[in-house]
Each structure stands twice: as structure tokens, then as C-alpha cells.
Write an enzyme that holds these catalytic residues in place. Structure first.
Site, PDB file in Angstrom:
ATOM      1  CG  ASP A 108      -0.148   0.011   2.539  1.00  0.00           C
ATOM      2  OD1 ASP A 108       0.820  -0.775   2.639  1.00  0.00           O
ATOM      3  OD2 ASP A 108      -0.507   0.775   3.461  1.00  0.00           O
ATOM      4  CD  GLU A 109      -0.919   4.924   2.852  1.00  0.00           C
ATOM      5  OE1 GLU A 109      -0.031   4.727   3.708  1.00  0.00           O
ATOM      6  OE2 GLU A 109      -1.973   5.528   3.114  1.00  0.00           O
ATOM      7  CB  VAL A 110       4.031   1.973  -3.651  1.00  0.00           C
ATOM      8  CG1 VAL A 110       5.494   1.768  -4.063  1.00  0.00           C
ATOM      9  CG2 VAL A 110       3.459   0.667  -3.120  1.00  0.00           C
TER      10      VAL A 110
END
Length: 478
Positions: free
Chosen positions: A148-150
Site C-alpha cells: 500500500d501507499e507506494v
């Protein structure tokens, strides 16, 4: 549709990257989780896992030992809680990439959050982490690989060069790394299915998802922690994922840690509405698509942020949310069960759930405001012991009698409560977590109060001017 039939798997998320509890506390709360309606745990160890060999530098100073991890799993099994470990493998890699030995694997050299997917060493690193974690979680049916949230993906120099080539895109870059990590999991651990957070997949076109091969390897976890989530939009997203080839999906809600990085008390009504909305999603979407829900309880927003709501403080919110899922709503039957299990009159009160819950509530609601009231709204302090007076250590003796007793009384009352809170925290948490929470939430107000008393003690009485003699205005002696 009732909640119990909506989500056959109900996992409580334990976020150990902040204020990880002692194993003794887990032994107390696992049976409670089960009684409240949970049947699984998502454990995000981060730096609390006992990595070995070249990964040993990832371990926090108070990381669990291998025997403690084994004990955690034994306790979970005793309470019939299935454990799903979580290993970050793409974004939120701060606890790995902050170390100089791994900093060359950052996507952007300055930022330690995202892994460079072009380096073969990057895949080798996360593969080694996965293998060590699964080595202590033999038989795990699922492994969450994060993703997530790369942030800043595509902004590294290697990525910029790669993206200049025809047919390459950020979506393709993201999918290729997920595919590589998931393929490693399934090749070495064929009975373990990878889960991924879904935010990086949401905007990728359906045909591209289908062509990537990723849907055959992972199960996405659709996460949304808002109280007014878009039910119709979630149903459309579920349909898109199913048509892309993902056979099974998961949902993720939040019982704490999702409404502010420095939040101390969870807004229970917000979290109840979030879960009620998820019940609407599962009732409106394709049948049997969502096989489970993860009730997240974030302890930090990332590795470098402050602590948000402590786990014991979030228990009433968790209890209410689990019962809402089981009962299909939070009516009197669900409320009654929460009251019986926790011994409280409402999830917001929770005054007898634990010493920590009651004491943290007192501190969060009243410590700062009581000190503010004395320092900023008390007429004797603002009128006769202002910052001007304090810097010069000047005070009228009468005003000392008005201010000092009240300040001493306030400091004494809060001092006793803080001592009780510190002792309760020490029973559950390691010393660094106790120190951090007190320093962030208690010490600033206590230091302001102590500073006032110190200045009062050092203040010299203001010399009183001598009265002038009648008829004299020269200021000279008669």
C-alpha cells in the site's frame, strides 16, 4: 444480511510498529477478542520480528524472541484465532530502508519509504524477510505482503529510465513487483496465499489487471476507514476486481488509528459508522465475494510518526465494531453484549475496561485544559504574573497566596494520576513506548505547571513605592 454471514473471517489487526505489547498482555486480550467475535489476527510485526543473519539489524532493541513469537501463536491458537502475518514488501519500508546498508535500495535516494523494484537485490531482500517470517508461521493460510501507499514510485532514476521505454507505465511497474513477490511466496510456500492492500490497484484499468497475471496470485484487501464511504463505488470496485480475475476479495475497516496521527482516544461513533457502511457494501455486492474483513488498529501512521491510540484504549471501540458486524447493527442486543463483556455502560465510557483506558481518558480530556485554565484564564495569573512578570521574577505578595496553592494542588492531583498511569503502562508496554507516550501526551502540560511553580518560587516581591508627603511633588525627603 446479518453481519455474521457477511464476513466469515473477522481479523483484528495488531500493529507492532508502535507500542508493541508484552506477550503477557496478549495472553489476556486474545480470549477477549474471541469472545467479542473475532476469529483471526493480522499481525504486523515490522521491527518486532526476530529477524536473523544479515537481517538482524532490522530488529528493534526489544523485538520479540523466536520463542515469544511461538508463544504468541500458541496463545492465538488457544483462543481459536487464526494468525495472518504481514510483511511490508514495497511501500512503508522505512524500518528497513532507514539503515545505511539497505539505503541503496530506495526508489528515491532521499526517502526510505519505497523499495526500488528494479534491483534484483530488492526482491532478494523482501524474499528473505518473507521466508524468515513464514518459517515461524508454518501452515499459515495467508500472508499479507502490504504493497500500500507506494509513494514516489516511478520517481527514482532507474524508474525514470524504464518509464521512457515504450509500453512501460507506473501501473505496469507496480504490478510487476507485486507479481514477483507473490510468485516467490507461492513457489516456496504453495499453501500460503498472498494478500495485498488494494489502493495501488484501484486506478489500474481492468484489462491491464487481467493481463498482468496478478489476479491469479493474490487476494486484494479493499480498505476504507471513513464513516461515509461510497457504498456504490465500493460495489463497482468489487465487480471490477472480480471481472479482472481476482477470485476472492477482503475488506478492511478500522477500530482505531485512522482519524489522526496523534489521536489519543478513538471516536467510537466514527468507527461504528465505518463498519455499518461496510455491511451495506457486502449486502449490495456480488454474493460470497468478500470472504473476510480486517479490523485495522493502526498504532503509527508510519515508522517515523507519533503514537496514536494505544491498544488498550481502543478495546471498547473494537468490541462495539465486532458486535456490530456479528449482529448486523449496533442495537440494544449488541450494546448489551459489549457492556457485559467489558463491564461498561457505553463504548465511549469504558471507565472500567482497564486502568489505562480510564487514565488516558482523564489525561486526554482534562490535563491540558486544566493547565490552560490556570495559566491562560486565571485572572490572578494573567493579571499579576504574566510572562513579563515571570521573566523578571516579580509578583505582588498577595497574588502569590492566590496562585501558588492552586498550582500546587493541581500539580499534586495530576502527579498522582500520572504515577498510576505510568505504572499501568509499564505492566503492558516496554519502557520506550511508556516514555514516548508520556513525553508526547503528559510532560508538556506538567512541565508548564512545574515551570509556573518554579517561577513563583523564584519571584521577588515587588517593592512598594513610598507615599509622597502632602503638598510635596518633588520626590525629595521633607
Amino acid at each position: 444480511m446479518s453481519g455474521s454471514t457477511a464476513f466469515k473471517m473477522r481479523l483484528v489487526h495488531l500493529d507492532f510498529k508502535g507500542a508493541p505489547p508484552k506477550v503477557s498482555y496478549l495472553s489476556e486480550i486474545f480470549p477477549l477478542f474471541r469472545a467479542l467475535g473475532a476469529n483471526g489476527l493480522l499481525i504486523e510485526y515490522e521491527d518486532m520480528f526476530p529477524y536473523e543473519g544479515h537481517l538482524s539489524l532490522l530488529r528493534a532493541s526489544n523485538a520479540y524472541s523466536p520463542s515469544e513469537v511461538t508463544e504468541i501463536l500458541r496463545l492465538a491458537k488457544l483462543s481459536e484465532l487464526e494468525v495472518v502475518p504481514l510483511v511490508q514488501t514495497f511501500g512503508h519500508m522505512e524500518f528497513v530502508l532507514k539503515h545505511s546498508v539497505f539505503s541503496h535500495l530506495r526508489e528515491v535516494a532521499l526517502f526510505p519509504n519505497t523499495l526500488n523494484p528494479h534491483e534484483a537485490e530488492s526482491l532478494a531482500l523482501v524474499s528473505a524477510m518473507i521466508d524468515q517470517v513464514l518459517g515461524l508461521h508454518e501452515g499459515a493460510r495467508w500472508l499479507h505482503i502490504g504493497c500500500d501507499e507506494v509513494y514516489y514510485l516511478g520517481e527514482g532514476e532507474a524508474s525514470k529510465r524504464w518509464l521512457r521505454q515504450e509500453q512501460n507505465s507506473q501501473a505496469k511497474l507496480c504490478l510487476s513487483h507485486i507479481w514477483a513477490v507473490a510468485s516467490h511466496v507461492l513457489s516456496l510456500h504453495p499453501s500460503t496465499t498472498p494478500l495485498v492492500w488494494d489502493d495501488m490497484l484501484r486506478d489500474i484499468p481492468q484489462d491491464q489487471l487481467a493481463a498482468s497475471g496478478v489476479p491469479q496470485l493474490v487476494e486484494p484487501v479493499l480498505w476504507d476507514y471513513s464513516a461515509d464511504l461510497d457504498v456504490h463505488g465500493k460495489v463497482l470496485l468489487m465487480e471490477k476486481y472480480r471481472e479482472s480475475g481476482f477470485p476472492r476479495l477482503w475488506a478492511a475497516s478500522a477500530f482505531k488509528g485512522a482519524t489522526g496521527a496523534s489521536q489519543a482516544l478513538p471516536p467510537v461513533q466514527h468507527h461504528l459508522r465505518n463498519h455499518a457502511q461496510w455491511l451495506q457494501v457486502v449486502g449490495s455486492g456480488p454474493a460470497d465475494t468478500l470472504q473476510g474483513i480486517i479490523l485495522t488498529g493502526w498504532q503509527r501512521y508510519d515508522h517515523f510518526s507519533v503514537l496514536c491510540e494505544l491498544l488498550p484504549v481502543g478495546i471498547p471501540s473494537l468490541a462495539a465494531c465486532l458486535q456490530l458486524l456479528l449482529c448486523g447493527g449496533f442495537a440494544e442486543d449488541a450494546k448489551g453484549r459489549v457492556e457485559n463483556l467489558l463491564g461498561v455502560s457505553s463504548p465511549e465510557a469504558g471507565d472500567t475496561v482497564s486502568d489505562i483506558h480510564a487514565l488516558v481518558t482523564q489525561v486526554s480530556l482534562h490535563l491540558c485544559s486544566s493547565v490552560d485554565a490556570l495559566l491562560e484564564r486565571n485572572r490572578y495569573v494573567t493579571g499579576w504574573f504574566s510572562p513579563y512578570h515571570r521573566r523578571r521574577k516579580l509578583i505582588h505578595p498577595v497574588m502569590l497566596q492566590h496562585i501558588q496553592p492552586e498550582a500546587l494542588s493541581l500539580l499534586g492531583r495530576w502527579g498522582m494520576l500520572v504515577q498510576q498511569l505510568e505504572a499501568a503502562l509499564q505492566r503492558i508496554f516496554f519502557p520506550d513506548a511508556v516514555e514516548e507516550w508520556l513525553e508526547e501526551n503528559v510532560h508538556p502540560s506538567m512541565q508548564r505547571l512545574q515551570g509556573l511553580l518554579q517561577d513563583l518560587g523564584e519571584a521577588a516581591p515587588l517593592p512598594l513605592p513610598l507615599p509622597s508627603s502632602p503638598g510635596k511633588d518633588t520626590g525629595q525627603d521633607p
